[in-house]
Design an enzyme around this catalytic site. Structure first.
Site, PDB file in Angstrom:
ATOM      1  N   LYS A   8      20.080 -26.908 -38.016  1.00  0.00           N
ATOM      2  CA  LYS A   8      20.858 -26.633 -36.525  1.00  0.00           C
ATOM      3  C   LYS A   8      19.761 -25.968 -35.786  1.00  0.00           C
ATOM      4  O   LYS A   8      19.328 -26.058 -34.666  1.00  0.00           O
ATOM      5  CB  LYS A   8      22.190 -26.434 -36.468  1.00  0.00           C
ATOM      6  CG  LYS A   8      23.195 -27.329 -36.912  1.00  0.00           C
ATOM      7  CD  LYS A   8      24.646 -26.853 -36.775  1.00  0.00           C
ATOM      8  CE  LYS A   8      24.847 -25.382 -37.451  1.00  0.00           C
ATOM      9  NZ  LYS A   8      24.917 -25.645 -38.871  1.00  0.00           N
ATOM     10  N   ARG A  83      33.029 -24.164 -34.008  1.00  0.00           N
ATOM     11  CA  ARG A  83      33.074 -24.619 -35.151  1.00  0.00           C
ATOM     12  C   ARG A  83      34.973 -24.759 -35.835  1.00  0.00           C
ATOM     13  O   ARG A  83      34.961 -24.923 -36.717  1.00  0.00           O
ATOM     14  CB  ARG A  83      32.573 -23.318 -36.033  1.00  0.00           C
ATOM     15  CG  ARG A  83      31.260 -23.413 -36.218  1.00  0.00           C
ATOM     16  CD  ARG A  83      30.571 -22.475 -37.099  1.00  0.00           C
ATOM     17  NE  ARG A  83      29.434 -22.433 -36.870  1.00  0.00           N
ATOM     18  CZ  ARG A  83      28.467 -21.921 -37.783  1.00  0.00           C
ATOM     19  NH1 ARG A  83      28.881 -21.530 -38.818  1.00  0.00           N
ATOM     20  NH2 ARG A  83      27.171 -21.906 -37.509  1.00  0.00           N
ATOM     21  N   ARG A 122      15.982 -20.917 -48.913  1.00  0.00           N
ATOM     22  CA  ARG A 122      15.822 -19.960 -47.721  1.00  0.00           C
ATOM     23  C   ARG A 122      16.421 -18.711 -48.253  1.00  0.00           C
ATOM     24  O   ARG A 122      15.658 -17.503 -47.913  1.00  0.00           O
ATOM     25  CB  ARG A 122      16.695 -20.594 -46.546  1.00  0.00           C
ATOM     26  CG  ARG A 122      16.712 -19.741 -45.475  1.00  0.00           C
ATOM     27  CD  ARG A 122      17.225 -20.143 -44.254  1.00  0.00           C
ATOM     28  NE  ARG A 122      18.539 -20.241 -44.287  1.00  0.00           N
ATOM     29  CZ  ARG A 122      19.616 -20.679 -43.243  1.00  0.00           C
ATOM     30  NH1 ARG A 122      19.121 -21.545 -42.363  1.00  0.00           N
ATOM     31  NH2 ARG A 122      20.907 -20.515 -43.529  1.00  0.00           N
ATOM     32  N   ARG A 128      18.411 -13.918 -46.380  1.00  0.00           N
ATOM     33  CA  ARG A 128      19.871 -13.633 -45.998  1.00  0.00           C
ATOM     34  C   ARG A 128      20.850 -13.624 -46.903  1.00  0.00           C
ATOM     35  O   ARG A 128      20.995 -14.442 -47.756  1.00  0.00           O
ATOM     36  CB  ARG A 128      20.275 -15.265 -45.098  1.00  0.00           C
ATOM     37  CG  ARG A 128      19.841 -14.985 -43.751  1.00  0.00           C
ATOM     38  CD  ARG A 128      19.865 -16.393 -43.056  1.00  0.00           C
ATOM     39  NE  ARG A 128      21.297 -16.853 -42.983  1.00  0.00           N
ATOM     40  CZ  ARG A 128      21.804 -17.866 -42.263  1.00  0.00           C
ATOM     41  NH1 ARG A 128      20.807 -18.177 -41.381  1.00  0.00           N
ATOM     42  NH2 ARG A 128      22.810 -18.299 -42.293  1.00  0.00           N
ATOM     43  N   ARG A 139      30.447 -21.454 -47.852  1.00  0.00           N
ATOM     44  CA  ARG A 139      30.254 -21.929 -46.431  1.00  0.00           C
ATOM     45  C   ARG A 139      30.473 -23.406 -46.357  1.00  0.00           C
ATOM     46  O   ARG A 139      30.818 -24.120 -45.282  1.00  0.00           O
ATOM     47  CB  ARG A 139      28.745 -21.442 -46.091  1.00  0.00           C
ATOM     48  CG  ARG A 139      28.968 -19.929 -45.477  1.00  0.00           C
ATOM     49  CD  ARG A 139      27.108 -19.442 -45.601  1.00  0.00           C
ATOM     50  NE  ARG A 139      26.424 -19.933 -44.806  1.00  0.00           N
ATOM     51  CZ  ARG A 139      25.119 -19.814 -45.028  1.00  0.00           C
ATOM     52  NH1 ARG A 139      24.544 -19.457 -45.935  1.00  0.00           N
ATOM     53  NH2 ARG A 139      24.191 -20.833 -44.055  1.00  0.00           N
TER      54      ARG A 139
HETATM   55  P1  ADP Z   1      24.702 -21.659 -40.890  1.00  0.00           P
HETATM   56  O1  ADP Z   1      25.436 -22.748 -39.953  1.00  0.00           O
HETATM   57  O2  ADP Z   1      23.521 -22.060 -41.544  1.00  0.00           O
HETATM   58  O3  ADP Z   1      25.922 -21.423 -41.803  1.00  0.00           O
HETATM   59  P2  ADP Z   1      24.725 -19.779 -38.882  1.00  0.00           P
HETATM   60  O4  ADP Z   1      23.610 -18.818 -38.477  1.00  0.00           O
HETATM   61  O5  ADP Z   1      25.075 -20.834 -37.704  1.00  0.00           O
HETATM   62  O6  ADP Z   1      24.520 -20.240 -40.143  1.00  0.00           O
HETATM   63  O7  ADP Z   1      25.990 -18.622 -38.867  1.00  0.00           O
HETATM   64  C1  ADP Z   1      26.075 -17.612 -39.816  1.00  0.00           C
HETATM   65  C2  ADP Z   1      27.627 -16.837 -39.906  1.00  0.00           C
HETATM   66  O8  ADP Z   1      27.835 -16.495 -38.600  1.00  0.00           O
HETATM   67  C3  ADP Z   1      28.654 -17.932 -40.316  1.00  0.00           C
HETATM   68  O9  ADP Z   1      28.623 -18.277 -41.802  1.00  0.00           O
HETATM   69  C4  ADP Z   1      29.862 -17.311 -40.025  1.00  0.00           C
HETATM   70  O10 ADP Z   1      30.176 -16.220 -40.596  1.00  0.00           O
HETATM   71  C5  ADP Z   1      29.300 -16.526 -38.430  1.00  0.00           C
HETATM   72  N1  ADP Z   1      29.538 -17.743 -37.341  1.00  0.00           N
HETATM   73  C6  ADP Z   1      28.277 -18.254 -36.530  1.00  0.00           C
HETATM   74  N2  ADP Z   1      28.796 -19.083 -35.557  1.00  0.00           N
HETATM   75  C7  ADP Z   1      30.250 -18.978 -35.798  1.00  0.00           C
HETATM   76  C8  ADP Z   1      31.397 -19.355 -34.933  1.00  0.00           C
HETATM   77  N3  ADP Z   1      31.230 -20.357 -34.132  1.00  0.00           N
HETATM   78  N4  ADP Z   1      32.535 -19.081 -35.330  1.00  0.00           N
HETATM   79  C9  ADP Z   1      32.923 -18.239 -36.293  1.00  0.00           C
HETATM   80  N5  ADP Z   1      32.050 -17.778 -37.113  1.00  0.00           N
HETATM   81  C10 ADP Z   1      30.646 -18.088 -36.601  1.00  0.00           C
END
Ligand code: ADP
Length: 187
Positions: A8, A83, A122, A128, A139
């Site tokens: 994404k 989400r 990654r 990370r 996740r």
């Molecule tokens: P990925 O989609 O690869 O898991 P992101 O970089 O989009 O990673 O998000 C990393 C973390 O940030 C998520 O696992 C969550 O803890 C938090 N996060 C990101 N976007 C949201 C959201 N819309 N609502 C709640 N937590 C979020």
């Protein structure tokens, strides 16, 4: 939309650039807050490190602030938001206040085994803290339980554009761009 590791973030950058709009990533905003040691970052880190979602109230307020910045006035691409169902409702109300609406919801469709191996790679490269195997699995579980069902809701609204997310980065970006152009012609 798409599971963790679907690409994404990478696609959001390319596609947003193509359409001349900012890519707004809630994950990136959280990570920036973590590196800057803000109180939001300290709070968010607890959830991120466990592979859990940051509570909706925190995420929603942060998103509303970001959407009110001038660069988002003429359009934006959201990456990693909404989400949860409550985030969908919140986004609807923020957009309604602004007299704006979503044009498309793009879902990147990927193979789950492929994703897990990408994320572990990654983890090794970028370090990370939420890319360890155990956290990656959590996740995935959280995505499947809380976020995957939202695509059906956007499909009912006629907004969902599903794109094959497997293949080279540029190929996938071109597919997303074409799918959006095709969807806008048929709308
Ligand atoms: P990925 O989609 O690869 O898991 P992101 O970089 O989009 O990673 O998000 C990393 C973390 O940030 C998520 O696992 C969550 O803890 C938090 N996060 C990101 N976007 C949201 C959201 N819309 N609502 C709640 N937590 C979020």
């Amino acid at each position: 939309m798409g599971p963790p590791g679907a690409g994404k973030g990478t696609q959001a950058q390319l596609v947003a650039e193509h359409f001349g709009i900012p890519a707004i990533s809630t994950g990136d905003i959280f990570r920036a807050n973590v590196s800057n040691g803000t109180s939001l970052g300290v709070e968010a880190k607890r959830y991120m490190d466990a592979g859990e979602y940051v509570p909706d109230e925190i995420t929603n307020n942060m998103l509303r602030d970001r959407l009110s910045e001038p660069d988002a006035a003429d359009g934006f691409l959201l990456d990693g938001y909404p989400r949860t169902l409550s985030q969908v409702d919140f986004l609807d109300s923020v957009l309604a206040e602004q007299g704006a609406e979503l044009d498309y919801v793009v879902e990147l469709v990927v193979d789950e085994n492929e994703i897990v191996s990408r994320l572990l790679k990654r983890a090794a490269e970028e370090g990370r803290t939420d890319d360890s195997e155990e956290v990656v699995r959590n996740r995935m579980r959280v995505y499947n339980e809380q976020t995957a069902p939202l695509t059906a809701l956007y499909a009912e609204r006629g907004l969902l554009v599903r794109v094959d997310g497997m293949g080279r980065v540029e190929e996938v970006a071109a597919r997303v761009e074409n799918a959006i152009v095709t969807a806008s012609r048929s709308a």
